[in-house]
Design a protein around this motif. Sequence first.
Motif, PDB file in Angstrom:
ATOM      1  N   ALA A 153       7.077  16.851   0.357  1.00 60.78           N
ATOM      2  CA  ALA A 153       6.167  16.058   1.182  1.00 60.78           C
ATOM      3  C   ALA A 153       5.304  15.196   0.282  1.00 60.78           C
ATOM      4  N   VAL A 154       4.980  13.985   0.730  1.00 61.34           N
ATOM      5  CA  VAL A 154       4.030  13.134   0.023  1.00 61.34           C
ATOM      6  C   VAL A 154       2.860  12.851   0.954  1.00 61.34           C
ATOM      7  N   HIS A 155       1.666  12.776   0.373  1.00 65.24           N
ATOM      8  CA  HIS A 155       0.489  12.506   1.183  1.00 65.24           C
ATOM      9  C   HIS A 155       0.624  11.161   1.890  1.00 65.24           C
ATOM     10  N   GLY A 156       0.420  11.181   3.200  1.00 69.86           N
ATOM     11  CA  GLY A 156       0.554   9.975   4.009  1.00 69.86           C
ATOM     12  C   GLY A 156       1.943   9.747   4.544  1.00 69.86           C
ATOM     13  N   GLY A 157       2.929  10.398   3.931  1.00 65.71           N
ATOM     14  CA  GLY A 157       4.293  10.320   4.439  1.00 65.71           C
ATOM     15  C   GLY A 157       5.102   9.172   3.849  1.00 65.71           C
ATOM     16  N   TYR A 158       6.383   9.190   4.177  1.00 64.58           N
ATOM     17  CA  TYR A 158       7.319   8.152   3.752  1.00 64.58           C
ATOM     18  C   TYR A 158       7.342   7.026   4.786  1.00 64.58           C
ATOM     19  N   SER A 216      15.390   2.904  -2.438  1.00 71.09           N
ATOM     20  CA  SER A 216      13.946   2.765  -2.622  1.00 71.09           C
ATOM     21  C   SER A 216      13.259   3.169  -1.324  1.00 71.09           C
ATOM     22  N   ILE A 217      12.419   4.197  -1.391  1.00 72.37           N
ATOM     23  CA  ILE A 217      11.759   4.743  -0.204  1.00 72.37           C
ATOM     24  C   ILE A 217      10.278   4.416  -0.269  1.00 72.37           C
ATOM     25  N   GLY A 218       9.776   3.701   0.712  1.00 72.76           N
ATOM     26  CA  GLY A 218       8.367   3.336   0.727  1.00 72.76           C
ATOM     27  C   GLY A 218       7.448   4.528   0.946  1.00 72.76           C
ATOM     28  N   LEU A 219       6.246   4.441   0.385  1.00 74.45           N
ATOM     29  CA  LEU A 219       5.204   5.454   0.576  1.00 74.45           C
ATOM     30  C   LEU A 219       4.080   4.840   1.397  1.00 74.45           C
ATOM     31  N   ARG A 220       3.642   5.534   2.431  1.00 78.22           N
ATOM     32  CA  ARG A 220       2.632   4.965   3.330  1.00 78.22           C
ATOM     33  C   ARG A 220       1.227   5.015   2.738  1.00 78.22           C
ATOM     34  N   ALA A 221       0.946   5.977   1.868  1.00 84.68           N
ATOM     35  CA  ALA A 221      -0.423   6.124   1.374  1.00 84.68           C
ATOM     36  C   ALA A 221      -0.433   6.433  -0.119  1.00 84.68           C
TER      37      ALA A 221
END
Length: 338
Positions: A117-122, A152-157
């Motif tokens: 998981a990444v903070h803010g989501g993908y 390439s997967i974008g990160l929202r935050a």
Amino acid sequence: MSLTVLKPGLLSTFQDSGRIGSQHLGVPVCGAMDERAHRLANLLAGNQADHATLEITLAGPTLRFEAPACFAIAGADLGATLNDAAAPCHRPLVARAGDVLAFGAAPPEAGLRAYLAVHGGYALAPVMGSASTYLRGGFGGHAGRALARGDSIGLRAPLPGDPAALARLAEALWQVRAYLPASLAGRARANLRVLPGVHWEEFDAASRHALLHAEFRISAQSDRMGYRLDGPPLAMTTPRQILSEAASYGTVQVPAGGEAIVLMADRQTTGGYPKIAQVITVDLPALAQRRPGQTVRFAPVGLDEAQRLDAEREEAFIQLQGALHPLRALLPAGGNPP
């Protein structure tokens, strides 16, 4: 502001809690196989709701952060490293731009699936209200498929890039103490607990006894749709045609050949095979972490006890979310889904 896939791993797909409310249209629910680990990773990354996580199966990917981010890993220990240094599970961690997160292969005792998981989501586009990947249908997640080299997967935050601020944040996050309640610890179980299925009484006594006392082996012909079990054949006292009914995660159905199949996250929307049992919700993560070739045993449990265990787990998640308030306070806004 993205994550670059250097190596895709064996099977890495984005999953959330599933595509709820579309089974009547023939669209499977999908979602995380191990919902406990999926939810845990999100909480530890400072997310309050159900963002998609990256479900990593058996042999993991190698990923490069193109922007700073807070991330957390839960589920099977696949020997994750950040720039070749160990990246522990069940901790919020900080990655700088250019950092490389790599996963190894899981030994049998470690489980099968990890969740990132990444903070803010993908930055994923929802399909019918969910970011879950449906591989057979080719939609959801990232391009409806597993990760591939070069994606390439974008990160929202992403986090602010100031090095000093990142160092302070990393140290502050490391000092956050997150104690997992026993019901969320993900311990291996000797027996998976089951409730009688709707057709339990229609199976002969030998089959009912075998289900609860024999050992079954997960077949190589198993995947996210269903786990086929090799073991004693199960049979109805008087075989009959059964009308198709909605399919549920954890249902143990028995085709005419007598070989039990446990329906999993990518199960079909309806099925007409007799249903001998139902794995209870709190034991589905333990099943999802077992791999082909490993064995399973089943044990009976009462409905009241199954409901008590489920309520206990939900209360544990609520308590953990409250305990992690100091963690969320350290991170920028972005822990809620768009």
